[in-house]
Design an enzyme around this catalytic site. Structure first.
Site, PDB file in Angstrom:
ATOM      1  N   CYS A 219       0.819  -1.218   0.000  1.00 23.54           N
ATOM      2  CA  CYS A 219       0.000   0.000   0.000  1.00 23.54           C
ATOM      3  C   CYS A 219       0.853   1.268   0.000  1.00 23.54           C
ATOM      4  CB  CYS A 219      -0.940  -0.006   1.211  1.00 23.54           C
ATOM      5  SG  CYS A 219      -0.161   0.488   2.760  1.00 23.54           S
ATOM      6  N   PRO A 220       0.403   2.315  -0.703  1.00 25.97           N
ATOM      7  CA  PRO A 220      -0.870   2.399  -1.455  1.00 25.97           C
ATOM      8  C   PRO A 220      -0.791   1.823  -2.860  1.00 25.97           C
ATOM      9  CG  PRO A 220       0.262   4.497  -1.554  1.00 25.97           C
ATOM     10  CD  PRO A 220       1.113   3.608  -0.671  1.00 25.97           C
ATOM     11  N   GLY A 221       0.424   1.355  -3.286  1.00 24.99           N
ATOM     12  CA  GLY A 221       0.481   0.677  -4.572  1.00 24.99           C
ATOM     13  C   GLY A 221       1.519   1.213  -5.538  1.00 24.99           C
ATOM     14  N   GLY A 222       2.487   1.972  -5.050  1.00 23.86           N
ATOM     15  CA  GLY A 222       3.496   2.544  -5.945  1.00 23.86           C
ATOM     16  C   GLY A 222       4.274   1.495  -6.727  1.00 23.86           C
ATOM     17  N   ASP A 238      -0.658  -6.348   2.081  1.00 17.34           N
ATOM     18  CA  ASP A 238      -0.505  -5.238   3.030  1.00 17.34           C
ATOM     19  C   ASP A 238      -1.787  -5.109   3.843  1.00 17.34           C
ATOM     20  OD1 ASP A 238      -0.050  -2.629   4.291  1.00 17.34           O
ATOM     21  OD2 ASP A 238       1.546  -2.410   2.808  1.00 17.34           O
ATOM     22  N   ASP A 275       9.161  -3.450  -0.526  1.00 16.83           N
ATOM     23  CA  ASP A 275       9.696  -2.176  -0.024  1.00 16.83           C
ATOM     24  C   ASP A 275       9.187  -1.935   1.398  1.00 16.83           C
ATOM     25  OD1 ASP A 275      11.094   0.228  -0.044  1.00 16.83           O
ATOM     26  OD2 ASP A 275       9.446   1.351  -0.937  1.00 16.83           O
ATOM     27  N   LYS A 304      16.657  -1.019   4.047  1.00 15.74           N
ATOM     28  CA  LYS A 304      16.740   0.282   4.709  1.00 15.74           C
ATOM     29  C   LYS A 304      18.059   0.370   5.478  1.00 15.74           C
ATOM     30  CE  LYS A 304      12.569   0.808   3.195  1.00 15.74           C
ATOM     31  NZ  LYS A 304      12.256   1.666   2.045  1.00 15.74           N
TER      32      LYS A 304
END
Length: 361
Positions: A219-222, A238, A275, A304
């Site tokens: 989410c939100p879906g990039g 998600d 991600d 990260k």
């Protein structure tokens, strides 16, 4: 030439410096690093003047995580403002004939101020280099690339790289446009990853419409957006909400499940993308599990970075992947890059080419 000039993200000079020192030593080269914080470049000075060219040939650029681009060259300083072209041409007198000229700057605010000047000088400089047979008139992809990296209007590193072992992009940065209908700017990370990790001549075969993908932490879906625009069918994993327009495509199924717990029912996933904001070691172990169990053929995921020892953190995760996959007899290709659209993270691509069936049958 003794200097290897490396482009990196501003603020990551120490990581790029640690990396070139490590990679050069692995190939038996010795030298020292010159760099300043937030300059966007690192210069590795070889103790042997001939080793600059050897490094950019023998150290695999694909193994360089924090380097966007590199070349071997020399500093041309205090150039006369009325004739900088001649100073650069003279510095290139002993270079091989190059098939391309790139007049560049570091990716910093100071560098951006020089960009107009670089465009202005590019044409007369190229014509002069053509007359000296140092740059071909037409693009010659198999010949070296000449780089002129301006640090100031009277100072530049001048050198060359080899097309078989460099970045094909100007300044090492793919030029991408933000799609108007994308759910978030994070979409550019995955778009850049596809451009960097997948050779153009293989993209059509490896990213076909109808393939199945999984997006962990979607989410939100990039990132889901990039799979959908390539015609894939995506399981978006998600607990949060997904973009309505993506759901209306009919290509996305949303599963409100913890990304660390989800596993697919069938082994028909071509692409796994991830991600999620979590410690890099935890994400690495999850990706190893997906690879060893043949849940997906190709994986792109972000690690990260901690505030300190970022180079160490990345290399420890890459080492973990190599050791575990080799232990289980999994064949693979692995590459990691600190992409232009990354911030405090590194993007990893793992292509799983063969998994012993005994591991998952």
């Amino acid at each position: 030439m003794s200097s290897v000039v490396i482009y990196c993200r501003s603020g990551f000079e120490n990581d790029a410096a640690a990396e070139i020192t490590f990679q050069a030593a692995e190939q038996g080269f010795a030298g020292y690093v010159k760099t300043k914080p937030n300059t966007g470049i690192v210069v590795y000075e070889c103790f042997d003047a001939s080793h600059g060219e050897e490094i950019i040939k023998k150290v695999d650029f694909k193994n360089m995580v924090f380097a966007r681009q590199w070349f071997t060259g020399t500093l041309v300083d205090n150039m006369p403002l009325e004739d900088r072209v001649t100073a650069i041409v003279e510095a290139a007198a002993e270079f091989p004939e190059c098939g391309d000229l790139r007049v560049e700057t570091p990716d910093t605010n100071e560098g951006k101020e020089l960009s107009k000047f670089c465009k202005k000088i590019s044409t007369p400089l190229k014509k002069s280099l053509e007359k000296r047979s140092k740059v071909t008139r037409e693009l010659a992809e198999k010949k070296p690339v000449m780089h002129v990296l301006f640090l100031a209007n009277d100072s530049a590193y001048v050198g060359y790289s080899y097309t078989f072992n460099n970045s094909p992009f100007f300044m090492g940065i793919p030029r991408l446009r933000m799609p108007n209908d994308a759910p978030s700017r994070s979409t550019l990370k995955l778009d850049e990853a596809f451009n960097v990790f997948i050779p153009p001549h293989e993209a059509e075969e490896r990213m076909q419409p109808g393939m199945r993908g999984v997006d962990l932490g979607a989410c939100p879906g990039g990132w889901t957006y990039q799979l959908v625009r390539r015609g894939m069918f995506v399981s978006a994993i998600d607990n949060g909400p997904m973009n309505d327009d993506l759901m209306e495509t009919g290509q996305v199924k949303h599963f409100r499940v913890d990304g660390f717990k989800y596993r697919p029912e069938k082994r028909n996933i071509q692409w796994l993308v991830c991600d999620m904001v979590e410690k890099p070691a935890k994400v690495t172990n999850l990706m190893i599990d997906w690879a060893v169990n043949a849940y997906a053929k190709e994986l792109i995921f972000n690690l990260k970075l901690p505030m300190k020892k970022r180079f160490d953190s990345v290399y420890e995760c890459l080492k973990m992947i190599k050791e575990e996959l080799e232990k289980y007899g999994v064949s693979y290709e692995l590459q990691a890059k600190h992409l232009y659209h990354d911030r405090e993270e590194v993007t990893v691509h793992l292509n799983v080419t063969k998994v012993p069936q005994s591991l998952y049958s």
